[in-house]
Design a protein around this motif. Structure first.
Motif, PDB file in Angstrom:
ATOM      1  N   LEU A 136      37.011  37.788  46.395  1.00  0.00           N
ATOM      2  CA  LEU A 136      36.789  37.146  45.542  1.00  0.00           C
ATOM      3  C   LEU A 136      35.823  37.871  44.699  1.00  0.00           C
ATOM      4  O   LEU A 136      36.086  37.586  43.362  1.00  0.00           O
ATOM      5  CB  LEU A 136      35.960  35.675  45.842  1.00  0.00           C
ATOM      6  CG  LEU A 136      37.016  34.783  46.400  1.00  0.00           C
ATOM      7  CD1 LEU A 136      36.333  33.679  47.435  1.00  0.00           C
ATOM      8  CD2 LEU A 136      37.959  34.136  45.507  1.00  0.00           C
ATOM      9  N   ALA A 137      34.827  38.599  44.928  1.00  0.00           N
ATOM     10  CA  ALA A 137      34.025  39.292  44.349  1.00  0.00           C
ATOM     11  C   ALA A 137      34.824  40.355  43.474  1.00  0.00           C
ATOM     12  O   ALA A 137      34.556  40.699  42.294  1.00  0.00           O
ATOM     13  CB  ALA A 137      32.966  39.926  45.044  1.00  0.00           C
ATOM     14  N   THR A 138      35.803  41.201  44.059  1.00  0.00           N
ATOM     15  CA  THR A 138      36.639  42.214  43.355  1.00  0.00           C
ATOM     16  C   THR A 138      37.221  41.497  42.418  1.00  0.00           C
ATOM     17  O   THR A 138      37.460  42.024  41.012  1.00  0.00           O
ATOM     18  CB  THR A 138      37.312  42.698  44.429  1.00  0.00           C
ATOM     19  OG1 THR A 138      36.634  43.480  45.399  1.00  0.00           O
ATOM     20  CG2 THR A 138      38.458  43.720  43.835  1.00  0.00           C
ATOM     21  N   MET A 139      37.763  40.175  42.525  1.00  0.00           N
ATOM     22  CA  MET A 139      38.619  39.485  41.601  1.00  0.00           C
ATOM     23  C   MET A 139      37.763  39.188  40.296  1.00  0.00           C
ATOM     24  O   MET A 139      38.201  39.398  39.157  1.00  0.00           O
ATOM     25  CB  MET A 139      39.410  38.109  42.117  1.00  0.00           C
ATOM     26  CG  MET A 139      40.579  38.500  43.106  1.00  0.00           C
ATOM     27  SD  MET A 139      40.801  36.753  43.921  1.00  0.00           S
ATOM     28  CE  MET A 139      41.807  36.136  42.679  1.00  0.00           C
ATOM     29  N   HIS A 140      36.693  38.673  40.604  1.00  0.00           N
ATOM     30  CA  HIS A 140      35.744  38.438  39.551  1.00  0.00           C
ATOM     31  C   HIS A 140      35.461  39.805  38.690  1.00  0.00           C
ATOM     32  O   HIS A 140      35.188  39.696  37.628  1.00  0.00           O
ATOM     33  CB  HIS A 140      34.555  37.655  39.903  1.00  0.00           C
ATOM     34  CG  HIS A 140      33.639  36.964  38.919  1.00  0.00           C
ATOM     35  ND1 HIS A 140      32.553  37.599  38.376  1.00  0.00           N
ATOM     36  CD2 HIS A 140      34.064  36.086  38.116  1.00  0.00           C
ATOM     37  CE1 HIS A 140      32.197  36.543  37.525  1.00  0.00           C
ATOM     38  NE2 HIS A 140      33.049  35.769  37.295  1.00  0.00           N
ATOM     39  N   GLN A 141      35.084  40.748  39.481  1.00  0.00           N
ATOM     40  CA  GLN A 141      34.828  41.999  38.717  1.00  0.00           C
ATOM     41  C   GLN A 141      35.805  42.552  37.900  1.00  0.00           C
ATOM     42  O   GLN A 141      35.813  42.887  36.609  1.00  0.00           O
ATOM     43  CB  GLN A 141      34.375  43.172  39.809  1.00  0.00           C
ATOM     44  CG  GLN A 141      33.325  42.890  40.441  1.00  0.00           C
ATOM     45  CD  GLN A 141      32.915  43.924  41.800  1.00  0.00           C
ATOM     46  OE1 GLN A 141      33.863  44.591  42.042  1.00  0.00           O
ATOM     47  NE2 GLN A 141      31.459  44.156  42.169  1.00  0.00           N
ATOM     48  N   ARG A 142      36.949  42.227  38.160  1.00  0.00           N
ATOM     49  CA  ARG A 142      38.132  42.768  37.591  1.00  0.00           C
ATOM     50  C   ARG A 142      38.480  41.897  36.359  1.00  0.00           C
ATOM     51  O   ARG A 142      38.657  42.247  35.072  1.00  0.00           O
ATOM     52  CB  ARG A 142      39.582  42.744  38.499  1.00  0.00           C
ATOM     53  CG  ARG A 142      39.497  43.673  39.454  1.00  0.00           C
ATOM     54  CD  ARG A 142      39.662  45.205  38.942  1.00  0.00           C
ATOM     55  NE  ARG A 142      39.563  45.989  40.161  1.00  0.00           N
ATOM     56  CZ  ARG A 142      40.631  46.245  41.162  1.00  0.00           C
ATOM     57  NH1 ARG A 142      41.951  45.482  40.817  1.00  0.00           N
ATOM     58  NH2 ARG A 142      40.624  46.903  42.232  1.00  0.00           N
ATOM     59  N   ARG A 143      38.212  40.534  36.457  1.00  0.00           N
ATOM     60  CA  ARG A 143      38.269  39.562  35.402  1.00  0.00           C
ATOM     61  C   ARG A 143      37.368  39.571  34.240  1.00  0.00           C
ATOM     62  O   ARG A 143      37.620  39.698  33.188  1.00  0.00           O
ATOM     63  CB  ARG A 143      38.148  38.094  35.925  1.00  0.00           C
ATOM     64  CG  ARG A 143      38.454  36.984  35.240  1.00  0.00           C
ATOM     65  CD  ARG A 143      38.224  35.738  35.993  1.00  0.00           C
ATOM     66  NE  ARG A 143      38.423  34.493  35.204  1.00  0.00           N
ATOM     67  CZ  ARG A 143      39.806  34.046  35.249  1.00  0.00           C
ATOM     68  NH1 ARG A 143      40.936  34.546  35.847  1.00  0.00           N
ATOM     69  NH2 ARG A 143      39.987  32.902  34.494  1.00  0.00           N
ATOM     70  N   THR A 144      36.098  40.277  34.568  1.00  0.00           N
ATOM     71  CA  THR A 144      34.830  40.154  33.749  1.00  0.00           C
ATOM     72  C   THR A 144      34.622  41.949  33.313  1.00  0.00           C
ATOM     73  O   THR A 144      33.994  42.206  32.560  1.00  0.00           O
ATOM     74  CB  THR A 144      33.605  39.856  34.365  1.00  0.00           C
ATOM     75  OG1 THR A 144      33.314  40.581  35.495  1.00  0.00           O
ATOM     76  CG2 THR A 144      33.699  38.311  34.655  1.00  0.00           C
ATOM     77  N   ARG A 145      35.563  42.751  33.579  1.00  0.00           N
ATOM     78  CA  ARG A 145      35.596  44.232  33.571  1.00  0.00           C
ATOM     79  C   ARG A 145      34.299  44.666  33.811  1.00  0.00           C
ATOM     80  O   ARG A 145      33.745  45.453  33.142  1.00  0.00           O
ATOM     81  CB  ARG A 145      35.811  44.203  31.959  1.00  0.00           C
ATOM     82  CG  ARG A 145      37.243  43.748  31.615  1.00  0.00           C
ATOM     83  CD  ARG A 145      37.504  44.297  30.132  1.00  0.00           C
ATOM     84  NE  ARG A 145      38.857  43.749  29.828  1.00  0.00           N
ATOM     85  CZ  ARG A 145      39.762  44.173  28.664  1.00  0.00           C
ATOM     86  NH1 ARG A 145      38.932  44.823  27.735  1.00  0.00           N
ATOM     87  NH2 ARG A 145      40.960  43.601  28.535  1.00  0.00           N
ATOM     88  N   TYR A 146      33.891  44.297  35.267  1.00  0.00           N
ATOM     89  CA  TYR A 146      32.569  44.690  35.781  1.00  0.00           C
ATOM     90  C   TYR A 146      32.595  46.235  35.734  1.00  0.00           C
ATOM     91  O   TYR A 146      33.916  46.788  36.267  1.00  0.00           O
ATOM     92  CB  TYR A 146      32.362  44.416  36.987  1.00  0.00           C
ATOM     93  CG  TYR A 146      31.134  44.597  37.791  1.00  0.00           C
ATOM     94  CD1 TYR A 146      29.712  44.215  37.013  1.00  0.00           C
ATOM     95  CD2 TYR A 146      31.035  45.130  38.757  1.00  0.00           C
ATOM     96  CE1 TYR A 146      28.519  44.498  37.903  1.00  0.00           C
ATOM     97  CE2 TYR A 146      29.911  45.678  39.558  1.00  0.00           C
ATOM     98  CZ  TYR A 146      28.732  45.119  39.041  1.00  0.00           C
ATOM     99  OH  TYR A 146      27.633  45.544  39.736  1.00  0.00           O
ATOM    100  N   PRO A 147      31.904  47.265  35.407  1.00  0.00           N
ATOM    101  CA  PRO A 147      31.951  48.772  35.293  1.00  0.00           C
ATOM    102  C   PRO A 147      31.897  49.451  36.474  1.00  0.00           C
ATOM    103  O   PRO A 147      32.314  50.508  36.677  1.00  0.00           O
ATOM    104  CB  PRO A 147      30.817  49.229  34.215  1.00  0.00           C
ATOM    105  CG  PRO A 147      29.964  48.147  34.569  1.00  0.00           C
ATOM    106  CD  PRO A 147      30.608  46.984  34.607  1.00  0.00           C
TER     107      PRO A 147
END
Length: 218
Positions: A136-147
């Motif tokens: 879920l963390a990885t999904m949210h990072q991709r969704r928010t373009r976490y660098p």
């Protein structure tokens, strides 16, 4: 040191499973109790984060452990049969999850947690471990373009978690792996796991969960 957790601990055919896992006794597989499972998860967290006071939430396939941490020491723990696989099979068995299915799952999780008297809406810091919460963390990072390509210490808000739940619920299970960060082998169980985590955060009055990449294995 090979160990087994909730799935084997609760299996009706545990004896058969253990015999297969141990290769008829050649490999010394140890079945952890719920308390041991919580203890080792706590060790993974306390040795890789600065958690001093708060809770550890460990969501697996069969169960969820919530542990109280006070002064960096393990306090009370609780284990409930609310794992991602178990909840998927019971509440979200169809390819599409209806709103009624999701509401039933949330109500069930809330009832299970409300029965634990020491779990209060105290807020505070919560650290989450396990494959589902890392996904879920990885999904949210991709969704928010976490660098950064790193989930350790990532803060996943309850609002962000609800957005992921909505996105997964819109798709049938086989198509959910199209969502960035969600691997095909977890596409069917991650929705139920996310609902369990979101409900736990709501019941404890916590706005976000800090991801820890370490856990029982470490």
């Amino acid at each position: 040191v090979p160990v087994a957790t909730s799935a084997v601990r609760d299996a009706a055919n545990a004896e058969v499973v253990v015999r297969a896992l141990t290769a008829d006794g050649a490999l010394p597989v140890r079945i952890l109790s719920a308390e041991e499972e919580a203890w080792y998860g706590y060790l993974g967290v306390v040795n890789s984060t600065t958690l001093g006071d708060g809770h550890v939430l460990d969501l697996g396939g069969g169960s969820v452990q919530i542990s109280q941490v006070v002064g960096r020491k393990l306090g009370r723990t609780v284990s409930r049969p609310l794992g991602a696989v178990r909840m998927t099979e019971r509440f979200l068995p169809r390819q599409r999850a209806s709103r009624a299915d999701l509401k039933s799952l949330r109500r069930h999780v809330a009832r299970e947690l409300d029965a634990v008297t020491w779990l209060e809406r105290s807020g505070g810091r919560m650290v989450g471990i396990g494959g589902t919460i890392r996904t879920l963390a990885t999904m949210h990072q991709r969704r928010t373009r976490y660098p950064l390509d790193e989930v350790q210490h990532y803060l996943l808000s309850r609002d962000g978690l609800e957005e992921l739940i909505d996105a997964m619920a819109e798709l049938p299970a086989p198509d959910r792996s199209r969502l960035p960060g969600l691997k095909p082998d977890r596409a069917d169980i991650t929705l139920a796991g996310a609902v369990v985590i979101a409900t736990a955060l709501e019941r404890l009055g916590v706005d976000q969960v800090e991801i820890c990449a370490q856990g029982l294995r470490e």
